[in-house]
Scaffold this motif. Structure first.
Motif, PDB file in Angstrom:
ATOM      1  N   ALA B 793       0.839  -1.189   0.000  1.00  0.00           N
ATOM      2  CA  ALA B 793       0.000   0.000   0.000  1.00  0.00           C
ATOM      3  C   ALA B 793       0.878   1.245   0.000  1.00  0.00           C
ATOM      4  O   ALA B 793       0.631   2.202  -0.728  1.00  0.00           O
ATOM      5  CB  ALA B 793      -0.932  -0.004   1.205  1.00  0.00           C
ATOM      6  N   LEU B 794       1.919   1.217   0.802  1.00  0.00           N
ATOM      7  CA  LEU B 794       2.774   2.383   0.878  1.00  0.00           C
ATOM      8  C   LEU B 794       3.605   2.557  -0.392  1.00  0.00           C
ATOM      9  O   LEU B 794       4.093   3.652  -0.667  1.00  0.00           O
ATOM     10  CB  LEU B 794       3.694   2.266   2.101  1.00  0.00           C
ATOM     11  N   SER B 795       3.737   1.456  -1.167  1.00  0.00           N
ATOM     12  CA  SER B 795       4.512   1.583  -2.391  1.00  0.00           C
ATOM     13  C   SER B 795       3.781   2.363  -3.473  1.00  0.00           C
ATOM     14  O   SER B 795       4.398   2.846  -4.406  1.00  0.00           O
ATOM     15  CB  SER B 795       4.890   0.197  -2.922  1.00  0.00           C
ATOM     16  N   ARG B 799       0.289   9.420   0.650  1.00  0.00           N
ATOM     17  CA  ARG B 799       0.293   9.646   2.092  1.00  0.00           C
ATOM     18  C   ARG B 799      -0.399   8.474   2.762  1.00  0.00           C
ATOM     19  O   ARG B 799      -1.119   7.705   2.118  1.00  0.00           O
ATOM     20  CB  ARG B 799      -0.480  10.923   2.443  1.00  0.00           C
ATOM     21  N   GLY B 800      -0.233   8.352   4.072  1.00  0.00           N
ATOM     22  CA  GLY B 800      -0.898   7.277   4.781  1.00  0.00           C
ATOM     23  C   GLY B 800      -1.283   7.668   6.196  1.00  0.00           C
ATOM     24  O   GLY B 800      -0.730   8.618   6.772  1.00  0.00           O
ATOM     25  N   SER B 813       3.795  11.070   5.058  1.00  0.00           N
ATOM     26  CA  SER B 813       3.982  10.690   3.666  1.00  0.00           C
ATOM     27  C   SER B 813       4.315   9.207   3.613  1.00  0.00           C
ATOM     28  O   SER B 813       4.831   8.635   4.579  1.00  0.00           O
ATOM     29  CB  SER B 813       5.099  11.500   3.036  1.00  0.00           C
ATOM     30  N   ALA B 814       4.051   8.601   2.467  1.00  0.00           N
ATOM     31  CA  ALA B 814       4.295   7.172   2.324  1.00  0.00           C
ATOM     32  C   ALA B 814       5.757   6.865   2.571  1.00  0.00           C
ATOM     33  O   ALA B 814       6.101   5.853   3.201  1.00  0.00           O
ATOM     34  CB  ALA B 814       3.880   6.722   0.928  1.00  0.00           C
ATOM     35  N   LYS B 818       7.029   4.249   5.518  1.00  0.00           N
ATOM     36  CA  LYS B 818       7.719   3.022   5.163  1.00  0.00           C
ATOM     37  C   LYS B 818       8.860   2.749   6.127  1.00  0.00           C
ATOM     38  O   LYS B 818       9.153   1.611   6.476  1.00  0.00           O
ATOM     39  CB  LYS B 818       8.269   3.138   3.736  1.00  0.00           C
ATOM     40  N   LYS B 819       9.508   3.828   6.573  1.00  0.00           N
ATOM     41  CA  LYS B 819      10.666   3.656   7.449  1.00  0.00           C
ATOM     42  C   LYS B 819      10.245   3.543   8.901  1.00  0.00           C
ATOM     43  O   LYS B 819      11.042   3.160   9.759  1.00  0.00           O
ATOM     44  CB  LYS B 819      11.599   4.870   7.289  1.00  0.00           C
ATOM     45  N   ASP B 820       9.003   3.926   9.180  1.00  0.00           N
ATOM     46  CA  ASP B 820       8.572   4.033  10.579  1.00  0.00           C
ATOM     47  C   ASP B 820       8.310   2.653  11.176  1.00  0.00           C
ATOM     48  O   ASP B 820       7.531   1.871  10.654  1.00  0.00           O
ATOM     49  CB  ASP B 820       7.292   4.878  10.628  1.00  0.00           C
ATOM     50  N   LYS B 821       8.975   2.365  12.288  1.00  0.00           N
ATOM     51  CA  LYS B 821       8.807   1.071  12.960  1.00  0.00           C
ATOM     52  C   LYS B 821       7.386   0.889  13.503  1.00  0.00           C
ATOM     53  O   LYS B 821       6.914  -0.227  13.706  1.00  0.00           O
ATOM     54  CB  LYS B 821       9.806   0.956  14.114  1.00  0.00           C
TER      55      LYS B 821
END
Lengths: 395, 832, 290
Positions: B793-795, B799-800, B813-814, B818-821
């Motif tokens: 989804a983030l790909s 935004r999410g 932002s996506a 993506k990097k967020d644990k």
């Protein structure tokens, strides 16, 4: 009113009394009060027309009586009607209401034999005369009670059936009878009657078929009778189902004589059955067509004046209901006067003593005796058929 | 029952007797009629009120009772009482016989069977002339007598009153006894009833039999009182009146049939002066009563008066029941062995060669992404599905393929994903019904109120304490908050003293704090020696409590082991988050400005019943933007979609869509305005073809160019072109998903929302799907996507938002997400 | 001859049952409710047609149109005031309420139209066509034709038109239909109106062979319900075929075993069929889910 007093006296002022007290709010009779006459008949549902006809016959008769000063030296007659919904249990309760709450002096019955049969023991036990003006089941009047409070101004199935059988034999030389009967108590009662009559008259019954009052097509039943070799059909049904049967017969192209009980005159048979209507020969106690006696002329005029939907004799349907009820009401009024009170036992005795009376159907000499509570006998039946819209005696 | 209440309950009977003693013959018979109606009404109430089944054929039983007494007392010459007993027994037998065809059907089918029964009896009475006297019936039925003494009219009516009161009394005892409770339980949830060991077939048959017997009793009294029976007294119309008695009075209430009988019996008498107009008024008044009191008069009165003294406020009383002792039974099974288990539905394998062992005293969890087959495994173990092959051995017994009530009696108990409490039973009753493990006992227990069994009640209350339920046990289960439903369901499962407890997503829909409560509870249950099997999406919970974990993907086990090992397992991570190496589909063009939102949601609150599932959601979608909402199962994503699309109403807060406040709009208006949802589970119209499904998407449009736009969609989704002639129901999951998207697209929406489009699709298809989504994005369509495949989804998204327990916990932002644990935590747990 | 005649008779009656039963199908499929007093809707069609066409002497086609319009209006009233107030609250009292509405309608007709059955003339029910020694009215041929044509028409409308497909969509998945902008409430009202119009058509068609009276539809309505149920109420063709079968069985039982057994046998057959096939002959089992 005693009921209300005793309730509060006993302190049973409960939920129920609220419901029921309204029922009890009737007041006992005073001297100048009208004499109450009851009717328990089918006023709603598929037999509603019969109740209406009886109502009309009674109403016209009561108006005549009241306009001449009523009964018992000035008391008017008041008619109280109850619907039995063609349900015996309902009819019995309605009868109890008329007897115990409304305190009627006499009450009349309607079309449905089972309802009348359920009422008979109540009337006998409460000693209130019950006059049948339509239901023709034999045991209604011959109920074994002594004294018997049940009277009838109407046909008796057993006697009608015998008359039909005799007529068929005489007219059509019937040997093999096919019975086509409505599937209800009346049909069943005539099944018995016709079977009994066939034994006496030496006619073989080759088939008995029933049909429902809402059957659209009676061909399957008729085909069975045809296959069985019936040479005359005996029809017992009311106008609408009778017409359905005749239409089916017409479509089959089976030319067979049809002899019928009076039920088919209880509606617009010529309209419903079309050109097949004239084929049926049937029994009648009275016809409003043709030459009328004095009473008939008067009654027909009153009916036309009073009811918008009656324009001529063809609209007096069913004629038997009107005619029987009319005569019965006059006979009852005579009996009340003769009895000198509204006491049930006195009226019962008086009924067996009245006469002669020049009525609509015939001139009654002594309509009722201790042994015979049926005012009409086989001498009072005429065989008729439709000529167009008119019922006339078969020539 | 307080003395006052007892006195009040006896009042109608006392009043009736008092009234009868002064009434005239007519009034006596009215009383009798009301009595008959009440008795039949009580019988129907057993069926309708307790088991929820409608019968339009009770006049048949009434007739059988009446004819039996009539024939036995006249033709056979038997006394009244033996005749009555025979009549009641006969109707009971006929009732049970009728229940055989009736059991397999419900709703209108059942109504038809009972109608047919009534007609057969009526016509049978006409035709079996030698026995019944035919259409003209039977006369001169002897009055009621006892030891040669003939009852007077008044005494007979007293008898009717006493019998009516007795019937009502028995119903009152019965409804709260073991059988009555079991009937109500099976009515509310047949599935849950079975998993408590209740046998619905037997329970329904009993209900039919008893219901028929009450009608038979009424009929048996009818005969000697009216002294005349004929088929016209038992017309179909009477059946309708009988049903009216219960519905108008209030089904499921003790006094409902009495009140209904008073109305149906007395109203016509009040209206008798209307003569031929009586039925007209009667019909009209009935309509009015039903409008005013749809739950029946007694039902309306009780809810108006409140629930009065049914509460049991005394929750703090001494309770010396030892739950551990209660739960630890001797000689119990010590492990579950599942071997080579396989089941498929319509050719699709749901579970394939599953082997595992679960030990007593341990918690064994089965996890896996949606559609992996976890609940199917529970359903097979619980006896709800019959496996194609394999064994399910608990102790020495093989449970595979046994019906669920048998499995339950063998010691297996369970809870459900969507709680299956008996909603119209109180919390206490929910537990009481489970205590008997499906054994209902005889007359004594059938007629004893279960609440009056002090020991049973304190056991139940101890169990409620044990699970941490702090509410009122007297409250109806359907009125409970979500978390309480979960707890009570666990307590109910424990009340059967199970060897094994199956828990199907107990944490679904619970807040983080509430989920915390489950951890010690599950451990306590296991500690009592129970085999605990847990199916759960909340990884935090699973990782915390499990002794052993089995991971399923697409019906096959992919890993098994201790929690720590599972968390690190690469296959597991892929199954949940999707493959690490996602094709980068990020937008090549510039990301549109988000300052002018087409969809502007503020302070949105939505929920089912007590607890809100969504709280204070603020969310914006700009024109041409691709926004995704992430979160674990039960975080509230689907509820959000339902709330936005108008399927879920009412909601609080505000939803602005291109300047319109659509917060209160119905779904069809929302869709017509241009906010279109492609729902979860695809929901294509299975009986319609591919073309028609697409065409229906344009239902609200007037400018639909059939040929051209169909072509356009078929070009976009070439797979659909090949399947153009088949019904949508026959398409594969992936094809159905494409079809659902196509159907959404032809509506030319301003914003298209997609709810879990990847659910249940094979990986290759998921890749195709996301390529399509990327294409749509690049056409500058505005998209709101909910998907559990976070990485995918983030790909594609710009935004999410991350939802957890109904709240937005992260947004950005996506690229950042993506990097967020925290995203991984929301899915796989470990945050705790 | 007995058999042939019974089959023709039965087909005629059976298509009437089927037509009424289609009305049950239409409303049940979209809303899981039915107008239980479908028989009185049938009666309404015939009665209005008679009153307008015969009593007031309007041209017959116009009278039929008026009758069907009134039927549609009655369908609207039933859904709006008798079914919806209960169904929307999840109560199943709509069943009793529609029965009560039927009682009211029948009694209103009883007092306005009259208590005696009347005959609705039709040129198609005057001269029978002779087949062997069996006469059959042209109308008797027409009725099954019209019945099948309506079932076919229903099929076409639902397969070929946007409105019909929308209705099908509501049947198959009301929520998904809503998401496409379909107003489900209106679809349900529409279904009730179509249902009563079908009943009206049945009433007008059967009237010339039968008669016009306030209670003409009661037994028809019950038999039609039986037909709808054994046909598996969710399948239009199943319902129509069950209707024809019911009519033929009824006629055959009468012809071979005698009328005494007709009602008992046919209703017993209904129970047997449902015991063997709990979802009707053409119905599909609803899959239960946990």
């Amino acid at each position: 009113m005693s009921a209300i007093h005793s309730i509060s006296r006993r302190g049973f002022v409960a939920v129920l009394s609220g419901f029921v007290s309204a029922i009890v709010l009737s007041v006992g009779a005073y001297a100048a009060d009208p004499v109450k006459i009851g009717l328990v008949a089918a006023l709603s549902g598929q037999s509603a027309k019969s109740g209406e006809a009886i109502t009309r016959g009674l109403t016209v008769a009561i108006e005549e009586i009241n306009s001449k000063g009523g009964v018992l030296g000035g008391r008017k007659i008041e008619l109280i009607r109850r619907d039995d919904e063609s349900n015996p249990a309902k009819g019995q309760i309605a009868a109890r209401e008329l007897i115990f709450k409304e305190k009627v002096a006499v009450f009349f019955g309607g079309l449905d034999s089972p309802v009348s049969l359920a009422i008979v023991p109540v009337a006998n036990k409460a000693k209130v005369p019950f006059i049948g003006v339509w239901a023709a089941a034999t045991p209604i009047t011959r109920n074994g009670a002594n004294p018997n409070y049940v009277f009838r101004v109407s046909a008796v199935d057993a006697i009608v059936d015998r008359a039909l059988m005799q007529y068929a034999k005489k007219t059509y030389s019937t040997k093999k009878a096919g019975l086509i009967l409505i599937n209800n108590p009346w049909g069943e009662s005539n099944e018995k009657g016709l079977k009994a009559a066939s034994k006496i008259e030496n006619v073989e019954i080759v088939g008995i078929e029933k049909f429902e009052s809402k059957d659209v097509d009676v061909v399957p039943q008729l085909l069975r009778l045809k296959k069985a070799g019936a040479d005359t059909l005996f029809l017992v049904a009311n106008a609408a189902p009778g017409a359905q049967m005749m239409k089916s017969l017409g479509r089959m192209g089976w030319d067979v004589p049809v002899v019928s009980h009076w039920g088919i005159s209880g509606g617009r048979f010529p309209e419903l059955a079309g050109n097949m209507a004239e084929k049926v020969h049937f029994v009648q106690t009275y016809s409003f067509f043709g030459e009328q006696n004095e009473v008939g002329k008067k009654l027909l005029k009153r009916l036309i004046d009073k009811y918008d939907d009656i324009k001529g004799p063809e609209d007096v349907i069913p004629p038997v209901g009107v005619a029987n009820a009319y005569d019965a009401m006059h006979l009852v009024a005579m009996a009340i006067d003769k009895a000198g009170s509204t006491d049930g036992d006195a009226i019962r005795k008086a009924l067996t003593e009245i006469g002669p009376y020049n009525g609509l159907i015939k001139n009654y000499d002594k309509p009722f005796t201790d042994d015979n509570h049926d005012a009409l006998s086989h001498n009072d039946y005429v065989m008729v058929r439709y000529y167009g819209n008119q019922i006339k005696a078969v020539k | 029952m307080t003395p006052l209440k007892l006195a009040l309950s006896l009042l109608p009977a006392v009043a009736a007797i008092g009234y009868a003693s002064v009434a005239n013959s007519y009034e006596l018979y009215i009383l009798a009629t009301v009595g008959f109606y009440t008795m039949v009404g009580v019988g129907l109430n057993i069926l309708l009120g307790l088991t929820g089944q409608v019968s339009l054929g009770h006049v048949g039983f009434y007739a059988i009772g009446a004819y039996a007494v009539a024939i036995l007392t006249t033709d056979v010459g038997l006394g009244f009482w033996p005749s009555l007993i025979f009549a009641i027994a006969l109707t009971g037998v006929v009732g049970i016989l009728l229940s055989i065809p009736a059991l397999r059907v419900s709703g209108p089918y059942l109504a038809m069977i009972t109608i047919a029964f009534a007609f057969i009896i009526e016509h049978g009475a006409v035709e079996w002339r030698e026995l019944t006297g035919g259409a003209n019936g039977m006369m001169n039925i002897p009055p009621v007598s006892l030891f040669g003494f003939e009852f007077s009219e008044l005494a007979t009516i007293y008898l009717v009153i006493v019998m009516t009161a007795l019937t009502l009394f028995l119903y009152w005892r019965f409804a709260d006894g073991t059988w009555g409770l079991a009937m109500r339980a099976v009515r509310d949830s047949e599935v849950a009833g079975q998993s408590l060991g209740l046998n619905p077939v037997m329970i329904r048959a009993a209900a039919f039999g008893l219901s028929a017997m009450a009608a038979g009793l009424a009929g048996g009294l009818f005969s000697p009182i009216i002294a005349f029976v004929s088929p016209s007294s038992f017309s179909f119309f009477q059946s309708i009146l009988f049903l009216l008695v219960v519905i108008i009075g209030g089904s499921g209430t003790v006094f409902g049939p009495l009140v209904g009988a008073l109305i149906v019996g007395l109203l016509p008498e009040f209206l008798s002066d209307f003569a031929e107009y009586r039925l007209l008024f009667f019909g009209g008044l009935l309509l009015v009563v039903m409008w005013l009191a749809p739950a029946g008069i007694v039902g309306a009165l009780t809810s108006w008066l409140g629930r009065g003294d049914t509460r049991i406020p005394d929750r703090d009383r001494e309770n010396d029941v030892d739950v551990d002792a209660f739960l630890s039974r001797e000689a119990r099974a010590d492990q579950l062995n599942v071997a080579d288990l396989a089941i498929s539905f319509g050719g699709v394998r749901a579970v394939e060669s599953l082997d595992f062992t679960a030990k007593a005293g341990k918690i064994t969890s089965i996890i896996g992404p949606n559609g992996a087959g976890k609940t199917t495994v529970l359903n097979v173990i619980g006896g709800f599905y019959k496996p194609d092959r394999g064994t399910v051995r608990m102790g020495d017994v093989d449970l595979a393929g046994k019906p669920s009530h048998v499995v339950s009696r063998a010691g297996v108990s369970r809870t459900y994903q969507t709680t299956e409490l008996f909603g119209d039973l109180t919390v206490l009753e929910n537990l009481l019904v489970a205590l008997g493990q499906g054994r209902l006992g005889g007359f004594k227990s059938a007629l004893t109120h279960m609440q009056s069994d002090a020991q049973a009640c304190s056991q139940c209350e101890a169990l409620l304490d044990f699970v941490g339920f702090k509410g009122d046990p007297g409250v109806l289960a359907k009125h409970l908050a979500h978390v309480d439903k979960r707890l009570v369901e666990i307590a109910r499962a424990l009340a059967t003293r199970p060897d094994m407890l199956l828990l199907d997503e107990p944490a679904a829909g619970l807040s983080a704090q509430d989920t915390e409560l489950l951890i010690p509870l599950l451990r306590k249950i296991a500690a009592a020696g129970v085999i605990v099997i847990l199916v759960e999406h909340d990884m935090g919970l699973v990782m915390e409590v499990s002794d052993h974990i089995i991971v399923l993907d697409a019906g096959a086990p992919i890993a098994a082991g201790r929690p720590a090992a599972i968390r690190k397992n690469k296959k597991v991570r892929e199954a949940y988050l999707g493959t690490g190496e996602v094709i980068d589909r990020a937008r090549q063009t510039a990301i549109p400005e988000a300052d002018r939102p087409v969809l502007d949601i503020s302070q949105l609150v939505a929920g089912y019943g007590a607890a809100p599932v969504l709280q204070d959601i603020d969310l914006k979608v700009g024109e041409g933007e691709f926004v995704t909402v992430l979160g674990a199962n039960g975080a509230g994503k689907s509820t959000l979609m339902r709330a936005l699309s108008g399927l879920h109403r009412p909601v609080e807060g505000r939803i602005l869509f291109i300047g319109d406040d659509i917060t209160s709009w119905n779904a069809y208006r929302v869709a017509r305005r241009g906010l279109v949802l492609v729902p979860e589970g695809r929901q294509v119209f299975p009986e319609l073809g591919v073309d028609d499904n697409i065409r229906l998407g344009a239902y609200a449009r007037d400018d639909f160019d059939d040929a051209a736009e169909l072509e356009e969609m078929l070009d976009r989704f070439p797979a659909l072109r090949q399947r153009r002639t088949s019904r949508a129901g026959l398409l594969s999951g992936g094809e159905q998903q494409m079809l659902a998207i196509a159907r959404g697209l032809v509506a030319r929406p301003d914003v298209i929302m997609l709810d879990e489009p990847s659910l249940g699709l094979a990986p290759a298809l998921i890749e195709d799907l996301f390529s399509v989504l990327a294409e749509l994005r690049d056409e500058e369509r505005t998209i709101l996507l909910v998907d559990q495949m976070a990485a995918l989804a983030l790909s594609v998204a710009d935004r999410g938002y991350v939802l957890e327990s109904g709240r937005v916990v992260h947004q950005g932002s996506a690229k950042d997400l993506k990097k967020d644990k925290s995203v991984e935590q929301a899915y796989l747990g470990g945050g705790r | 001859m007995l058999i042939v005649s019974s089959i023709i008779t039965g087909l005629g009656l059976g298509s009437m049952y089927g037509l009424l039963a289609l009305g049950f199908y239409i409303t049940y499929s979209v809303s899981q409710t039915v107008n239980f007093a479908q028989g009185s809707s049938m009666m309404l069609g015939a009665v209005i047609c008679y009153s307008v066409g015969v009593t007031h002497g309007w041209p017959m086609p116009l009278a039929m149109a008026v009758a069907l319009l009134v039927c549609a209006g009655w369908g609207w009233i039933v859904e709006r005031f008798v079914v919806r107030p209960f169904a929307s609250r999840g109560s199943n009292s709509w069943l009793m309420a529609t029965v009560a509405a039927g009682i009211v309608l029948e009694n209103v007709v009883l007092f306005t139209f009259g208590k005696e059955p009347r005959s609705l003339p039709s040129p198609l029910a005057q001269e029978p066509i002779l087949i062997g020694d069996l006469g059959i009215y042209p109308l008797q041929f027409l009725i099954p034709v019209v019945g099948l044509a309506i079932a076919f028409g229903l099929h076409i409308v639902s397969k070929r038109t946007k409105l019909g497909k929308a209705q099908l969509a509501v049947v198959q998945n009301p929520d998904a239909a809503r998401l496409l902008g379909i107003d489900v409430k209106r679809a349900i009202v529409g279904a009730f109106m179509v249902s009563t119009v079908f009943a009206g058509v049945a009433g007008i068609l059967i009237a010339p062979l039968f008669n016009v009276a306030s209670d003409m539809g009661t037994l028809f309505g019950i038999k039609a319900f039986a037909v709808a149920i054994i046909g598996g109420i969710m399948s239009p063709w199943g319902v129509m075929i069950a209707g024809l079968a019911y009519g033929v069985v009824e006629a055959l039982v009468t012809a071979t075993l005698g009328s005494v057994y007709t009602q008992i046998m046919t209703f017993a057959l209904v129970i047997v069929v449902l015991a063997a096939m709990p979802n009707g002959i053409f119905g599909k089992a609803e899959v239960k889910k946990v």
